[in-house]
Scaffold this motif. Structure first.
Motif, PDB file in Angstrom:
ATOM      1  N   VAL A   1      -8.476   0.684   6.903  1.00 25.11           N
ATOM      2  CA  VAL A   1      -7.846  -0.038   8.007  1.00 25.11           C
ATOM      3  C   VAL A   1      -7.456   0.948   9.107  1.00 25.11           C
ATOM      4  CG1 VAL A   1      -5.851  -1.441   8.678  1.00 25.11           C
ATOM      5  CG2 VAL A   1      -6.913  -1.779   6.427  1.00 25.11           C
ATOM      6  N   ILE A   2      -7.919   0.686  10.348  1.00 20.90           N
ATOM      7  CA  ILE A   2      -7.500   1.494  11.492  1.00 20.90           C
ATOM      8  C   ILE A   2      -6.504   0.671  12.305  1.00 20.90           C
ATOM      9  CG2 ILE A   2      -8.287   2.862  13.479  1.00 20.90           C
ATOM     10  CD1 ILE A   2      -9.702   3.620  10.857  1.00 20.90           C
ATOM     11  N   PHE A   3      -5.250   1.141  12.366  1.00 23.83           N
ATOM     12  CA  PHE A   3      -4.233   0.413  13.121  1.00 23.83           C
ATOM     13  C   PHE A   3      -4.337   0.745  14.609  1.00 23.83           C
ATOM     14  CE2 PHE A   3      -2.476   0.485   8.823  1.00 23.83           C
ATOM     15  CZ  PHE A   3      -2.163  -0.854   8.660  1.00 23.83           C
TER      16      PHE A   3
ATOM     17  N   LEU B   1       6.840  -0.390   7.331  1.00 24.50           N
ATOM     18  CA  LEU B   1       6.839  -0.872   5.947  1.00 24.50           C
ATOM     19  C   LEU B   1       5.604  -1.723   5.653  1.00 24.50           C
ATOM     20  CD1 LEU B   1       8.779  -1.015   3.403  1.00 24.50           C
ATOM     21  CD2 LEU B   1       9.583  -3.204   4.347  1.00 24.50           C
ATOM     22  N   LEU B   2       5.249  -2.580   6.605  1.00 27.33           N
ATOM     23  CA  LEU B   2       4.098  -3.467   6.429  1.00 27.33           C
ATOM     24  C   LEU B   2       2.785  -2.683   6.514  1.00 27.33           C
ATOM     25  CD1 LEU B   2       2.805  -6.292   6.143  1.00 27.33           C
ATOM     26  CD2 LEU B   2       3.008  -6.514   8.638  1.00 27.33           C
ATOM     27  N   GLU B   3       2.686  -1.762   7.473  1.00 27.37           N
ATOM     28  CA  GLU B   3       1.461  -0.952   7.591  1.00 27.37           C
ATOM     29  C   GLU B   3       1.207  -0.153   6.316  1.00 27.37           C
ATOM     30  OE1 GLU B   3       1.335   1.463  11.101  1.00 27.37           O
ATOM     31  OE2 GLU B   3       1.376  -0.261  12.470  1.00 27.37           O
ATOM     32  N   GLU B   4       2.283   0.408   5.784  1.00 25.61           N
ATOM     33  CA  GLU B   4       2.148   1.185   4.536  1.00 25.61           C
ATOM     34  C   GLU B   4       1.650   0.287   3.406  1.00 25.61           C
ATOM     35  OE1 GLU B   4       2.388   4.391   4.157  1.00 25.61           O
ATOM     36  OE2 GLU B   4       2.910   4.659   6.269  1.00 25.61           O
ATOM     37  N   ARG B   5       2.181  -0.929   3.367  1.00 20.95           N
ATOM     38  CA  ARG B   5       1.801  -1.847   2.306  1.00 20.95           C
ATOM     39  C   ARG B   5       0.344  -2.284   2.443  1.00 20.95           C
ATOM     40  NH1 ARG B   5       5.055  -4.701  -1.146  1.00 20.95           N
ATOM     41  NH2 ARG B   5       3.721  -5.527  -2.797  1.00 20.95           N
TER      42      ARG B   5
END
Lengths: 191, 191
Positions: free
Chosen positions: B186-188, B3-7
């Motif tokens: 952003v690269i996670f 959820l946070l990564e998507e945001r």
């Protein structure tokens, strides 16, 4: 709000005739369950106001404001407090004078986070002389947003903030209203 | 945390190769439902640690920390940040250097709100060079409290904070880990 009054009686520390310290449950240490209950109470008090956004000031307003925002299902914005600043076109700025600290701070909100025509609810921890709420009102006005009310955790009715806001026709709801401090005890105003 | 990564992908703004602005949902405007979900996730990650108290630093740590505290049913304390201070015996103080702002602030916690022998969980919005967490560790050490871990909303793995905390054997859990910013994206890091 009974729960809050009980907590103030139990844990608040009265200093002299004007100061109440609530740093063990509100503005240094924070009781999260009390914050949640307060947020739900603010949401109930303003439920018919079709609120678009909550506005508060860092830092002590954040916890009650974020739970109010959760209960109303809207975003919350906290104004940044700064002593000095570089003015830019990206921000709304207002001056807030602190009688306690005898200093002026600026409060700042990014223009993206308050829009013309929106209905704004202000939240703050204390209402004493009303300077922080006044600063938020100025920012909302600059943004052409409408402030539908102010939700205050603790109001000191013997200081001039309430009259200042009433003069402007603002709806103010306080969860605890303190009329005086006598012999180190808190005297609440009648409902 | 998906959820946070998507945001972050949707609303984060990458500036240059090191800065991510998340001021529209985390540290100026705040999404309360996301904060609640993050608090529940931190509580899940540290559920076996028998935590007594949450410690964070004002202002951006407050919203995630208060929801973590709610989920774990413990009090939350936010350290006050000050540029100058009058030293007293009532407070623990640590210095925190900000690489971004190139200035040193003091963080301050009242001695009543962190006790010897307690199990403390640190929460913060960003882990970059680790200076804020390091400051909170110093305060906990001065209080003879035990820090059982640090919950971070957004970690930048390419900066030195994680290594600094790992060296001290601290358990660090980050809800989003960013390995790099490339062409404004952003690269996670891999899980």
């Amino acid at each position: 709000m009974k729960l809050l009054e009980e907590r103030i009686k139990q844990d608040g520390r009265v200093i002299g005739t004007e100061v109440l310290k609530v740093d063990n449950f509100l503005n240094h240490q924070v009781d999260p369950a009390l914050m949640e209950a307060m947020g739900q109470e603010f949401a109930r008090l303003f439920k018919d106001e079709k609120i678009d956004r909550i506005l508060t000031v860092e830092s002590s307003g954040i916890a009650p404001a974020v739970f109010t925002a959760l209960a109303l299902n809207v975003p919350m914005v906290f104004a940044r407090k700064k002593q000095s600043l570089t003015l830019t076109d990206d921000n709304y700025v207002a001056d807030v004078y602190s009688f306690t600290k005898q200093e002026t701070n600026h409060i700042i909100v990014d223009k993206r986070f308050i829009q013309a025509g929106e209905r704004i609810l202000l939240i703050d921890d204390f209402l004493a002389n009303g300077q922080a709420v006044q600063g938020m009102l100025e920012i909302a006005k600059a943004a052409q947003a409408e402030v539908v009310g102010a939700g205050i955790v603790i109001e000191k009715t013997f200081q001039k903030g309430r009259a200042l806001l009433n003069e402007q026709g603002l709806k103010v709801e306080s969860l605890a209203r303190i009329q005086a401090f006598e012999d180190g005890k808190v005297i609440f105003a009648e409902a």
